[in-house]
Design a protein around this motif. Structure first.
Motif, short mmCIF file in Angstrom:
data_model
loop_
_atom_site.label_atom_id
_atom_site.label_comp_id
_atom_site.label_asym_id
_atom_site.label_seq_id
_atom_site.Cartn_x
_atom_site.Cartn_y
_atom_site.Cartn_z
N UNK A 32 5.17 11.92 -6.72
CA UNK A 32 4.14 11.29 -6.06
C UNK A 32 3.73 11.92 -4.56
N UNK A 33 1.99 11.65 -4.58
CA UNK A 33 2.05 11.54 -2.79
C UNK A 33 0.91 10.91 -2.34
N UNK A 34 1.48 10.00 -1.31
CA UNK A 34 1.10 8.62 -0.95
C UNK A 34 -0.46 9.15 -0.64
N UNK A 35 -1.34 8.61 -0.70
CA UNK A 35 -2.76 9.03 -0.63
C UNK A 35 -3.17 8.34 0.61
N UNK A 36 -3.88 8.87 1.57
CA UNK A 36 -4.20 8.96 2.83
C UNK A 36 -4.52 7.35 3.53
N UNK A 37 -4.05 6.31 4.06
CA UNK A 37 -5.01 5.43 3.92
C UNK A 37 -6.76 5.39 4.73
N UNK A 38 -7.20 4.48 4.47
CA UNK A 38 -8.51 4.47 5.44
C UNK A 38 -8.51 4.21 6.55
N UNK A 39 -9.25 4.14 7.67
CA UNK A 39 -9.09 3.43 9.18
C UNK A 39 -10.23 3.19 9.01
N UNK A 40 -10.77 2.23 9.80
CA UNK A 40 -12.15 1.67 9.66
C UNK A 40 -12.55 2.33 11.17
N UNK A 99 0.96 -1.34 0.04
CA UNK A 99 0.16 -0.03 0.35
C UNK A 99 0.43 1.26 0.29
N UNK A 100 2.07 1.33 0.52
CA UNK A 100 3.01 2.43 0.27
C UNK A 100 3.89 2.42 -1.24
N UNK A 101 3.98 1.15 -1.68
CA UNK A 101 4.99 1.83 -3.19
C UNK A 101 4.44 2.77 -3.94
N UNK A 102 5.72 3.66 -4.43
CA UNK A 102 5.28 4.71 -5.27
C UNK A 102 4.81 4.63 -6.46
N UNK A 103 4.17 4.03 -6.53
CA UNK A 103 3.14 3.76 -7.83
C UNK A 103 1.88 4.12 -7.94
N UNK A 104 1.38 4.79 -8.97
CA UNK A 104 0.00 5.83 -9.50
C UNK A 104 -0.99 4.58 -8.49
N UNK A 105 -1.24 3.02 -8.50
CA UNK A 105 -2.38 3.16 -7.76
C UNK A 105 -2.80 3.38 -5.73
#
Length: 83
Positions: free
Chosen positions: A74-82, A16-22
């Motif tokens: 690249x800007x890391x997308x914030x991860x959603x938390x439960x 989830x933290x790889x520097x790729x577009x996804x």
């Protein structure tokens, strides 16, 4: 010797933290977004088509890109938390 499969990230946080577009905050792989960006696209196919794979729209570069792409913006997308 390093084999290609050895370079693949392990499932979980690393993937989830790889520097790729996804994983980038500028990337939107939603089918509705792609159909909205490209007028007439839905008449040719669908944003939900399997041939699209994980491609998405980059807000930073304003173009359709593959999810495995990379760039210096690249800007890391914030991860959603439960909740």
């Amino acid at each position: 010797m390093t084999l290609p499969w050895m370079l693949a990230p392990a499932p979980g946080r690393e993937a989830r933290t790889r520097r790729i577009c996804a994983n980038c905050a500028h990337f939107d792989a939603g089918a509705k977004r792609i159909e909205a960006q490209f007028a007439g696209f839905a008449s040719l196919a669908s944003g939900y088509a399997s041939v699209r794979g994980d491609d998405g729209f980059c807000d930073r570069h304003e173009r359709l890109l593959g999810a495995s792409g990379r760039c210096a913006e690249f800007a890391l997308r914030a991860q959603r938390t439960a909740a």
